[in-house]
Scaffold this active site. Structure first.
Site, PDB file in Angstrom:
ATOM      1  N   TYR A   1      -4.682   3.266   8.116  1.00 58.63           N
ATOM      2  CA  TYR A   1      -4.246   2.121   7.291  1.00 58.63           C
ATOM      3  C   TYR A   1      -4.004   0.782   8.237  1.00 58.63           C
ATOM      4  O   TYR A   1      -3.353  -0.176   7.925  1.00 58.63           O
ATOM      5  CB  TYR A   1      -2.861   2.478   6.711  1.00 58.63           C
ATOM      6  CG  TYR A   1      -2.013   3.094   8.022  1.00 58.63           C
ATOM      7  CD1 TYR A   1      -1.429   2.473   9.177  1.00 58.63           C
ATOM      8  CD2 TYR A   1      -1.390   4.681   7.855  1.00 58.63           C
ATOM      9  CE1 TYR A   1      -0.544   3.197  10.030  1.00 58.63           C
ATOM     10  CE2 TYR A   1      -0.580   5.310   8.574  1.00 58.63           C
ATOM     11  CZ  TYR A   1      -0.027   4.277   9.808  1.00 58.63           C
ATOM     12  OH  TYR A   1       0.632   5.010  10.725  1.00 58.63           O
TER      13      TYR A   1
ATOM     14  N   CYS B   1      14.038  48.346 -13.602  1.00 56.49           N
ATOM     15  CA  CYS B   1      12.903  47.555 -13.500  1.00 56.49           C
ATOM     16  C   CYS B   1      12.730  47.025 -15.041  1.00 56.49           C
ATOM     17  O   CYS B   1      12.886  47.621 -15.892  1.00 56.49           O
ATOM     18  CB  CYS B   1      11.446  48.231 -12.996  1.00 56.49           C
ATOM     19  SG  CYS B   1      10.011  47.455 -13.784  1.00 56.49           S
TER      20      CYS B   1
ATOM     21  N   GLU C   1       0.832  -1.310  -0.068  1.00 55.05           N
ATOM     22  CA  GLU C   1      -0.001   0.188  -0.018  1.00 55.05           C
ATOM     23  C   GLU C   1       0.876   1.166  -0.076  1.00 55.05           C
ATOM     24  O   GLU C   1       2.119   1.155   0.276  1.00 55.05           O
ATOM     25  CB  GLU C   1      -0.822   0.074   1.336  1.00 55.05           C
ATOM     26  CG  GLU C   1      -0.128  -0.237   2.417  1.00 55.05           C
ATOM     27  CD  GLU C   1      -1.207  -0.589   3.598  1.00 55.05           C
ATOM     28  OE1 GLU C   1      -1.960  -1.572   3.534  1.00 55.05           O
ATOM     29  OE2 GLU C   1      -0.942   0.179   4.830  1.00 55.05           O
TER      30      GLU C   1
ATOM     31  N   LYS D   1      11.200   3.096   0.047  1.00 50.18           N
ATOM     32  CA  LYS D   1      11.363   4.615  -0.200  1.00 50.18           C
ATOM     33  C   LYS D   1      11.633   4.728  -1.828  1.00 50.18           C
ATOM     34  O   LYS D   1      12.403   4.027  -2.321  1.00 50.18           O
ATOM     35  CB  LYS D   1      12.325   5.330   0.681  1.00 50.18           C
ATOM     36  CG  LYS D   1      12.146   5.026   2.176  1.00 50.18           C
ATOM     37  CD  LYS D   1      11.118   6.099   2.395  1.00 50.18           C
ATOM     38  CE  LYS D   1      11.871   7.391   3.220  1.00 50.18           C
ATOM     39  NZ  LYS D   1      10.938   7.959   3.784  1.00 50.18           N
TER      40      LYS D   1
ATOM     41  N   CYS E   1       4.314  51.888 -12.943  1.00 49.41           N
ATOM     42  CA  CYS E   1       4.928  50.831 -13.540  1.00 49.41           C
ATOM     43  C   CYS E   1       3.633  49.889 -14.198  1.00 49.41           C
ATOM     44  O   CYS E   1       2.834  49.315 -13.271  1.00 49.41           O
ATOM     45  CB  CYS E   1       5.874  49.842 -12.793  1.00 49.41           C
ATOM     46  SG  CYS E   1       6.468  48.411 -13.468  1.00 49.41           S
TER      47      CYS E   1
ATOM     48  N   ASP F   1       2.748  10.558   2.880  1.00 48.70           N
ATOM     49  CA  ASP F   1       3.818  11.254   3.591  1.00 48.70           C
ATOM     50  C   ASP F   1       3.045  12.528   4.564  1.00 48.70           C
ATOM     51  O   ASP F   1       2.634  13.722   4.037  1.00 48.70           O
ATOM     52  CB  ASP F   1       4.509  12.026   2.331  1.00 48.70           C
ATOM     53  CG  ASP F   1       5.877  12.419   3.254  1.00 48.70           C
ATOM     54  OD1 ASP F   1       6.148  12.445   4.437  1.00 48.70           O
ATOM     55  OD2 ASP F   1       6.591  13.214   2.557  1.00 48.70           O
TER      56      ASP F   1
ATOM     57  N   CYS G   1      10.638  47.672  -7.473  1.00 48.39           N
ATOM     58  CA  CYS G   1      10.323  48.922  -8.609  1.00 48.39           C
ATOM     59  C   CYS G   1       9.294  49.710  -7.646  1.00 48.39           C
ATOM     60  O   CYS G   1       8.377  49.219  -7.246  1.00 48.39           O
ATOM     61  CB  CYS G   1       9.575  48.169  -9.865  1.00 48.39           C
ATOM     62  SG  CYS G   1       9.236  49.786 -10.778  1.00 48.39           S
TER      63      CYS G   1
ATOM     64  N   LYS H   1       3.012   4.729   0.975  1.00 47.46           N
ATOM     65  CA  LYS H   1       3.183   5.305   2.381  1.00 47.46           C
ATOM     66  C   LYS H   1       2.886   6.667   2.267  1.00 47.46           C
ATOM     67  O   LYS H   1       3.589   7.351   1.519  1.00 47.46           O
ATOM     68  CB  LYS H   1       4.663   5.025   2.537  1.00 47.46           C
ATOM     69  CG  LYS H   1       5.233   5.332   3.760  1.00 47.46           C
ATOM     70  CD  LYS H   1       6.492   4.918   4.219  1.00 47.46           C
ATOM     71  CE  LYS H   1       6.991   5.378   5.397  1.00 47.46           C
ATOM     72  NZ  LYS H   1       7.254   6.807   5.489  1.00 47.46           N
TER      73      LYS H   1
ATOM     74  N   CYS I   1       9.424  48.684 -16.607  1.00 50.22           N
ATOM     75  CA  CYS I   1       9.239  50.129 -16.925  1.00 50.22           C
ATOM     76  C   CYS I   1      10.686  50.742 -16.994  1.00 50.22           C
ATOM     77  O   CYS I   1      10.666  52.051 -17.172  1.00 50.22           O
ATOM     78  CB  CYS I   1       8.401  50.975 -15.852  1.00 50.22           C
ATOM     79  SG  CYS I   1       9.121  50.988 -14.306  1.00 50.22           S
TER      80      CYS I   1
HETATM   81  S1  IVH Z   1       2.232   0.999   8.999  1.00 47.08           S
HETATM   82  C1  IVH Z   1       3.638  -1.160  12.412  1.00 47.08           C
HETATM   83  N1  IVH Z   1       1.173   2.036   6.822  1.00 47.08           N
HETATM   84  O1  IVH Z   1       5.018   5.958   7.871  1.00 47.08           O
HETATM   85  C2  IVH Z   1       3.518  -0.284  11.113  1.00 47.08           C
HETATM   86  N2  IVH Z   1       2.406   3.268   7.895  1.00 47.08           N
HETATM   87  O2  IVH Z   1       7.624   4.998   9.832  1.00 47.08           O
HETATM   88  C3  IVH Z   1       3.049   1.032  11.440  1.00 47.08           C
HETATM   89  N3  IVH Z   1       2.914   5.597   7.166  1.00 47.08           N
HETATM   90  O3  IVH Z   1       4.606   7.587  10.430  1.00 47.08           O
HETATM   91  C4  IVH Z   1       2.980   1.659  10.176  1.00 47.08           C
HETATM   92  N4  IVH Z   1       1.620   5.340   5.444  1.00 47.08           N
HETATM   93  O4  IVH Z   1       2.244   6.882   9.996  1.00 47.08           O
HETATM   94  C5  IVH Z   1       1.856   2.123   7.788  1.00 47.08           C
HETATM   95  N5  IVH Z   1       0.060   2.658   4.567  1.00 47.08           N
HETATM   96  C6  IVH Z   1       1.014   3.012   5.716  1.00 47.08           C
HETATM   97  C7  IVH Z   1       1.395   4.155   6.138  1.00 47.08           C
HETATM   98  C8  IVH Z   1       2.274   4.476   7.162  1.00 47.08           C
HETATM   99  C9  IVH Z   1       2.078   6.212   6.159  1.00 47.08           C
HETATM  100  C10 IVH Z   1       3.699   6.471   8.204  1.00 47.08           C
HETATM  101  C11 IVH Z   1       3.268   5.946   9.519  1.00 47.08           C
HETATM  102  C12 IVH Z   1       4.733   6.324  10.140  1.00 47.08           C
HETATM  103  C13 IVH Z   1       5.639   6.061   9.234  1.00 47.08           C
HETATM  104  C14 IVH Z   1       6.196   4.889   9.527  1.00 47.08           C
END
Ligand code: IVH
Length: 665
Positions: free
Chosen positions: A226, A406, A117, A312, A429, A121, A424, A119, A409
């Site tokens: 999640y 500028c 799934e 990542k 202008c 941010d 400016c 991750k 102008c």
């Molecule tokens: S699972 C035990 N699933 O990533 C596992 N974390 O270092 C716990 N995060 O700040 C995390 N999307 O909040 C999981 N689909 C996802 C996620 C997710 C973002 C974040 C989480 C945490 C960091 C993990």
């Protein structure tokens, strides 16, 4: 030297304090303009005295807050610990992870299912439902103890109010700010001359900790849940996520379930491919063992679960050539250098320009024409130049010429010691006039529909518009003579202009476009001063004492009205029928018919709360009686609190005050 060191330490602690107030509590103790002044002073001091630079200096924590100094409001211990994830970066890392999992698990289990799934941010949150309602919301904190963010999560409006499952459930997820919301926020901040937020993650994390819950809603923070950590319904993660979705919780759509390494890697890349089409930022994918009993067997290290890992993605960047630098002139006259690049693909679009922010940035990058540069796109609309690729030679690279006049102008530029940009200062202008007209008609200002760039350019070219007050003196027949206009389109435009006269005073004041006086500032000023004459005659100190307005903004406001030309524009707008005083009717209509008493130590002076409450048309009295509706009580509240409790009067804190005021008016 002692003096320099003393000032340096003072600046470091002041700026840290303001960062804390701003990012954590969202209290602007100082205007952005004054903050920038202090920050610039610190940068210059550090430049001139490299020996004294501290590792803890706020200049080293760009866009971030020093978490060590965060004063927590209320701490809550997590019932189930919140772990973080180990990172991985390659197919080999993923193969190692899958192998390790297989080694631990029973030999009979050949095909272990994994869920893949996105991750997200943002900022991790843990929520608890009990009896079918939300009862707790906490940040991750250090994984053991987090911060109470219940009020803020409640008012986001993204979680179901009630669910049919009445058991105790602990659900975890990520709070995030949609990229479109982030961009809009920064466009508004830029228009108001405020410093820009670094990325959506920081704003999401900061917003959850705002003191004023009503502002959190305005920030448009969303959630993806999640994991179900207590009250599991099924024996695996995938089915529990579907269950959460059925209960009405927001979960991500891009969730895959596979056993084979190739399928797993494909899913990871599939998520990476759709990454730039999504309206939220993700920095990787998470790979999780699906079956809970296998998870049990695997357990945790001290920091990470052994059943999950994150993959990542590399941050999106591209390499291209700097062809030239052009200079844009904004409505305040500020000059911004823009890099014109050899067009290159980045995150699904072709990029030909990037911002260079200001001349200091050009010096910092030591960039020359013809250099090969690395550009990156974060959540921002405009990509940034991150660095120069020094491995690619640029033998006769010419220096970037910094303009002294500028570019629009030709007027001489003036540098402002309080600003990193040059300006400016020619009020005629064309770029400044055009910017001012567009700002005036924009959605957050007078909101004149149909009055966009093309109209402004065409009308200015034909001398129909010299300043904003001309908008209300446009001649129907003159417009009809212009190319592309028909009776109906002219009437529509004139009707939109006519309607804009109904805009309230604070919007009119904002629309005039006074430097460093943004939307919030104009609202605060109008709350304090009832009409334009009082504002025009106010002294700097009268304005800077308004909470939330700094002395920098007060100076520009007072200087603006000292200028006869500006006063004439205001007079002309006033005689056209624009609102230049606060509407008392409106206040009475929405007045909050409640009586408040204030006691105890609060985060602002008592007068601040009195003004705030009264601005909503409610009353503040000094003693408790049976007619009192609410007691606003800070810490160390004494006899008033006792009496209120005896009389059964509702006792509220600062957060509740904000909710009552905004919900009821
Ligand atoms: S699972 C035990 N699933 O990533 C596992 N974390 O270092 C716990 N995060 O700040 C995390 N999307 O909040 C999981 N689909 C996802 C996620 C997710 C973002 C974040 C989480 C945490 C960091 C993990």
């Amino acid at each position: 030297m002692d003096n320099i060191l003393a000032r340096y330490n003072e600046l470091v602690s002041l700026i840290k304090k303001y960062n804390q107030e701003y990012y954590i509590n969202n209290i602007s103790v100082i205007s952005d303009y004054d903050y920038d002044l202090l920050y610039k002073e610190l940068v210059n001091l550090e430049k001139d005295n490299p020996d004294i630079v501290s590792e803890r200096s706020p200049t080293k924590l760009v866009g971030d807050i020093d978490n060590s100094s965060v004063v927590l409001d209320k701490k809550i211990k997590h019932q189930v610990r919140m772990y973080s994830l180990e990172n991985s970066y390659s197919r080999d890392d993923i193969i190692d992870f899958i192998d390790k999992v297989k080694k631990v698990v029973d030999v009979d289990v050949k095909h272990i299912e994994f869920v893949i799934e996105p991750k997200i941010d943002g900022a991790a949150v843990s929520i608890k439902y009990s009896g079918g309602v939300l009862v707790e919301a906490v940040t991750r904190g250090d994984g053991v103890v987090g911060e109470d963010i219940f009020e803020n999560i409640k008012c986001l409006g993204v979680l179901p109010e009630t669910i049919e499952d009445k058991r105790e459930l602990i659900i975890r997820g990520e709070a995030y700010m949609p990229i479109s919301t982030f961009n809009k926020l920064n466009i508004d901040r830029e228009a108001e001359g405020e410093t820009l937020f670094a990325n959506p993650r920081n704003v999401a994390a900061g917003s959850l900790k705002l003191l004023d819950s009503s502002k959190v809603l305005a920030r448009g923070i969303k959630l993806f849940l999640y994991s179900l950590d207590l009250g599991r319904k099924f024996n695996n993660h995938y089915d529990d996520i579907l269950y959460l979705s059925k209960l009405g919780f927001p979960v991500n759509d891009n969730i895959f379930k596979f056993s084979e390494t190739d399928d797993i890697m494909d899913s990871i890349f599939k998520i990476e491919k759709i990454r730039d089409k999504l309206n939220y930022e993700l920095d990787g994918a998470v790979l999780k063992v699906n079956d809970y009993s296998i998870r049990e067997e695997l357990g945790h290290t001290s920091k990470y679960p052994r059943f999950a890992i994150s993959y990542k993605y590399k941050s999106e960047s591209a390499r291209t050539k700097l062809l030239s630098v052009t200079y844009q002139v904004g409505r305040t006259g500020a000059i911004t250098p823009v890099a014109e690049l050899e067009p290159v693909q980045l995150s699904g679009s072709v990029i030909g320009r990037a911002t260079l922010h200001n001349n200091d940035e050009i010096k910092r990058l030591e960039i020359k024409l013809g250099d090969t540069v690395i550009i990156e796109k974060g959540g921002e609309v405009i990509p940034k130049i991150i660095s120069v690729d020094r491995d690619i030679e640029n033998i006769d690279g010419r220096d970037i010429e910094i303009p002294t006049v500028c570019p629009v102008c030709g007027n001489a530029l003036r540098s402002d010691i309080n600003d990193v940009k040059d300006f400016c200062i020619n009020r005629d202008c064309p770029a400044i006039v055009k910017g001012g007209l567009l700002h005036f008609a924009s959605r957050d200002a007078m909101d004149i529909r149909g009055f966009g760039v093309k109209v402004v350019e065409q009308f200015s070219e034909h001398n129909l518009l010299k300043d904003i007050s001309d908008i209300y003196h446009l001649d129907r027949d003159e417009i009809l003579k212009l190319e592309g206009w028909k009776a109906q389109s002219v009437d529509n435009l004139l009707e939109a202009i006519e309607q804009s006269k109904a805009q309230p005073f604070h919007r009119v004041l904002y629309s005039i476009g006074i430097k460093h006086v943004g939307r919030t500032a104009t609202k605060l000023i109008v709350k304090q001063f009832a009409d334009i004459d009082t504002i025009m005659n106010a002294k700097e100190e009268d304005i800077s004492t308004i909470h939330g307005i700094g002395s920098g903004s007060a100076t520009t406001l007072v200087n603006f009205f000292k200028d006869d030309v500006n006063r004439k524009v205001v007079d002309r707008l006033r005689s056209s029928g624009l609102k230049f005083e606060k509407e008392t009717d409106l206040l009475n209509k929405t007045a909050l018919d409640k009586s408040f008493v204030i006691t105890g130590k609060l985060s602002h002076e008592r007068q601040y709360y009195k003004d705030l409450i009264e601005s909503y048309g409610a009353r503040v009295s000094s003693s408790i009686s049976k007619n009192t509706d609410y007691l606003l009580a800070g810490s160390d509240a004494g006899s008033k609190l006792k009496k209120a409790l005896e009389l059964g009067i509702t006792v509220i804190d600062e957060r509740e005050l904000n909710t009552i005021l905004t919900v009821n008016s």
